[in-house]
Write a protein that holds these residues in place. Sequence first.
Motif, PDB file in Angstrom:
ATOM      1  N   ALA A  14     -77.164   7.214  55.463  1.00 56.75           N
ATOM      2  CA  ALA A  14     -78.430   6.600  55.062  1.00 56.75           C
ATOM      3  C   ALA A  14     -78.307   5.093  54.906  1.00 56.75           C
ATOM      4  CB  ALA A  14     -78.921   7.235  53.768  1.00 56.75           C
ATOM      5  N   LYS A  17     -81.129   5.046  50.825  1.00 58.69           N
ATOM      6  CA  LYS A  17     -80.574   6.303  50.307  1.00 58.69           C
ATOM      7  C   LYS A  17     -81.621   7.225  49.694  1.00 58.69           C
ATOM      8  CE  LYS A  17     -76.333   4.789  50.998  1.00 58.69           C
ATOM      9  NZ  LYS A  17     -75.603   5.234  52.205  1.00 58.69           N
ATOM     10  N   TYR A  18     -81.303   8.503  49.791  1.00 63.71           N
ATOM     11  CA  TYR A  18     -82.002   9.543  49.025  1.00 63.71           C
ATOM     12  C   TYR A  18     -81.160   9.773  47.780  1.00 63.71           C
ATOM     13  CZ  TYR A  18     -81.742  14.617  47.970  1.00 63.71           C
ATOM     14  OH  TYR A  18     -81.619  15.834  47.368  1.00 63.71           O
ATOM     15  N   TRP A  19     -81.756   9.632  46.616  1.00 67.83           N
ATOM     16  CA  TRP A  19     -80.967   9.833  45.382  1.00 67.83           C
ATOM     17  C   TRP A  19     -81.887  10.288  44.266  1.00 67.83           C
ATOM     18  CZ3 TRP A  19     -76.102  10.752  45.092  1.00 67.83           C
ATOM     19  CH2 TRP A  19     -75.408  10.639  43.891  1.00 67.83           C
ATOM     20  N   SER A 104     -72.814  17.602  54.191  1.00 70.78           N
ATOM     21  CA  SER A 104     -73.712  18.747  54.162  1.00 70.78           C
ATOM     22  C   SER A 104     -74.877  18.518  55.132  1.00 70.78           C
ATOM     23  CB  SER A 104     -74.226  18.952  52.754  1.00 70.78           C
ATOM     24  OG  SER A 104     -74.848  17.778  52.298  1.00 70.78           O
ATOM     25  N   SER A 136     -79.900  21.101  52.152  1.00 69.57           N
ATOM     26  CA  SER A 136     -79.395  19.830  51.658  1.00 69.57           C
ATOM     27  C   SER A 136     -80.371  18.756  52.121  1.00 69.57           C
ATOM     28  CB  SER A 136     -78.002  19.610  52.245  1.00 69.57           C
ATOM     29  OG  SER A 136     -77.652  18.261  52.183  1.00 69.57           O
ATOM     30  N   GLY A 137     -80.788  17.905  51.201  1.00 71.39           N
ATOM     31  CA  GLY A 137     -81.840  16.942  51.521  1.00 71.39           C
ATOM     32  C   GLY A 137     -81.541  16.131  52.765  1.00 71.39           C
ATOM     33  N   SER A 138     -80.331  15.569  52.825  1.00 71.47           N
ATOM     34  CA  SER A 138     -79.993  14.694  53.952  1.00 71.47           C
ATOM     35  C   SER A 138     -79.983  15.453  55.285  1.00 71.47           C
ATOM     36  CB  SER A 138     -78.635  14.040  53.706  1.00 71.47           C
ATOM     37  OG  SER A 138     -77.660  15.022  53.441  1.00 71.47           O
ATOM     38  N   ARG A 141     -82.788  15.028  57.908  1.00 70.31           N
ATOM     39  CA  ARG A 141     -82.754  13.893  58.847  1.00 70.31           C
ATOM     40  C   ARG A 141     -81.892  14.179  60.068  1.00 70.31           C
ATOM     41  NH1 ARG A 141     -81.509  10.412  53.741  1.00 70.31           N
ATOM     42  NH2 ARG A 141     -79.423  10.827  54.562  1.00 70.31           N
ATOM     43  N   SER A 188     -73.033  15.405  45.215  1.00 70.64           N
ATOM     44  CA  SER A 188     -74.257  14.602  45.211  1.00 70.64           C
ATOM     45  C   SER A 188     -75.346  15.274  44.385  1.00 70.64           C
ATOM     46  CB  SER A 188     -74.729  14.354  46.640  1.00 70.64           C
ATOM     47  OG  SER A 188     -74.877  15.571  47.330  1.00 70.64           O
ATOM     48  N   MET A 192     -76.800  13.016  41.447  1.00 67.07           N
ATOM     49  CA  MET A 192     -78.139  12.430  41.461  1.00 67.07           C
ATOM     50  C   MET A 192     -78.984  12.934  40.281  1.00 67.07           C
ATOM     51  SD  MET A 192     -80.081  14.026  44.823  1.00 67.07           S
ATOM     52  CE  MET A 192     -78.775  13.831  46.035  1.00 67.07           C
ATOM     53  N   MET A 239     -78.343   2.157  44.313  1.00 70.87           N
ATOM     54  CA  MET A 239     -78.115   3.586  44.063  1.00 70.87           C
ATOM     55  C   MET A 239     -76.888   3.772  43.166  1.00 70.87           C
ATOM     56  SD  MET A 239     -76.768   6.472  46.716  1.00 70.87           S
ATOM     57  CE  MET A 239     -75.218   7.037  46.038  1.00 70.87           C
ATOM     58  N   ASP A 279     -71.651   6.387  49.969  1.00 69.69           N
ATOM     59  CA  ASP A 279     -72.409   7.563  49.532  1.00 69.69           C
ATOM     60  C   ASP A 279     -71.708   8.218  48.341  1.00 69.69           C
ATOM     61  OD1 ASP A 279     -74.697   7.698  51.479  1.00 69.69           O
ATOM     62  OD2 ASP A 279     -72.985   7.379  52.801  1.00 69.69           O
ATOM     63  N   ALA A 280     -71.848   9.537  48.230  1.00 69.01           N
ATOM     64  CA  ALA A 280     -71.284  10.208  47.065  1.00 69.01           C
ATOM     65  C   ALA A 280     -69.791  10.509  47.257  1.00 69.01           C
ATOM     66  CB  ALA A 280     -72.069  11.483  46.773  1.00 69.01           C
TER      67      ALA A 280
HETATM   68  O1  PMV Z   1     -78.094  15.787  50.999  1.00 65.79           O
HETATM   69  P1  PMV Z   1     -77.203  15.628  49.823  1.00 65.79           P
HETATM   70  O2  PMV Z   1     -77.573  16.503  48.691  1.00 65.79           O
HETATM   71  O3  PMV Z   1     -75.749  15.764  50.192  1.00 65.79           O
HETATM   72  O4  PMV Z   1     -77.395  14.130  49.257  1.00 65.79           O
HETATM   73  C1  PMV Z   1     -77.060  12.990  49.997  1.00 65.79           C
HETATM   74  C2  PMV Z   1     -77.006  11.798  49.131  1.00 65.79           C
HETATM   75  C3  PMV Z   1     -76.460  10.538  49.770  1.00 65.79           C
HETATM   76  O5  PMV Z   1     -75.575  10.837  50.809  1.00 65.79           O
HETATM   77  C4  PMV Z   1     -75.680   9.763  48.710  1.00 65.79           C
HETATM   78  C5  PMV Z   1     -77.575   9.620  50.269  1.00 65.79           C
HETATM   79  C6  PMV Z   1     -78.275  10.039  51.530  1.00 65.79           C
HETATM   80  O6  PMV Z   1     -79.457   9.700  51.648  1.00 65.79           O
HETATM   81  O7  PMV Z   1     -77.660  10.643  52.414  1.00 65.79           O
END
Ligand code: PMV
Length: 321
Positions: A14, A17-19, A104, A136-138, A141, A188, A192, A239, A279-280
């Motif tokens: 990202a 970022k998504y957080w 993820s 997983s949110g990311s 995308r 993450s 978050m 973030m 990132d995380a």
């Molecule tokens: O999709 P997750 O739950 O692994 O969260 C991703 C969080 C970050 O990688 C830190 C930011 C992002 O937007 O990918």
Amino acid sequence: MKNKVSARAHTNIALIKYWGKQDPDLIIPYNNSLSLTLEHFYTDTTVTFDDTLSEDTFFLNDQRINDKKVVHFLDIVRDKAQKNVFAKVESTNHVPTSAGLASSASAYAALALAASSAIGLQLTKRELSRLARRGSGSASRSIFGGLVEWEKGHNDEDSFAVPIEENVTWDIQMIAIMINSHEKEIDSRSGMQHSVDTSPFYHDWVKTTEQDLIDMKDAISKRDLAKVGQIAENNAMKMHATTLSANPSFTYFNPDSIRAMDAVKNLRKSGITCYFTMDAGPNVKIICSKAETPYILNKLSPLFGADNLLVAKPGPGATII
Ligand code: PMV
């Protein structure tokens, strides 16, 4: 019924970022995010739905793993298809071992495509993005290639990713600096949530990210690498400020991450267009041009080891293989 499908999805990093989630169950975020899908790192996943199975099984790099999240995700797929059949899931992560980039994002994007196809659902890319989001949110995308925005939406129907530029033809890529972590990282998901719950800066993170996104899209449309890098670096540090300001505080930085960020700043002082994001986890990713990559690798190899520097150019969306 016995139906087997394999899919490949690439990970993404990202730039915005998504957080933090408004709805932790449906994974609806507080802010839109924007990423670059990378060619170098991907996951291949084969899903076999089979009437004769009595439970779901999951193998990651040939090792059987008990993962409740995978079973939960398969439940969502079964529910959508209105079919009650168990699956065997076999995944291979094509990322260097212990790279800490085993994201993820590629995992759930590949699983969403393979599982939905194998069970007989024919989903549009938008529907696939919504489904991947549930894992997983990311991952929402990673259904698309290149530069991708995840529109936060408000509910399961309108929270999905859209491509901004699927086929990136201008000069932007990334170099990942692999940094070993001896400590167990905070995943993450819990990281978050803890920022949302306890950081007094969380609100400002969301607020300022709205403007970052507008500026980022403008910089992308102008192919302005320096501007893209500047915004991405600043957004990432904001973030991470929500982790440092959480109570109790935590951080994904380790001493080598800080060393890497300093090295990037020094390269910048010497006139190179390069910026960092994190990132995380402790790895540092450099946003730079293909043209200046050899010079950067040359300067960073003595500091971090040539083997720990991985170049990744823009990559494609998820596909059936
Ligand atoms: O999709 P997750 O739950 O692994 O969260 C991703 C969080 C970050 O990688 C830190 C930011 C992002 O937007 O990918």
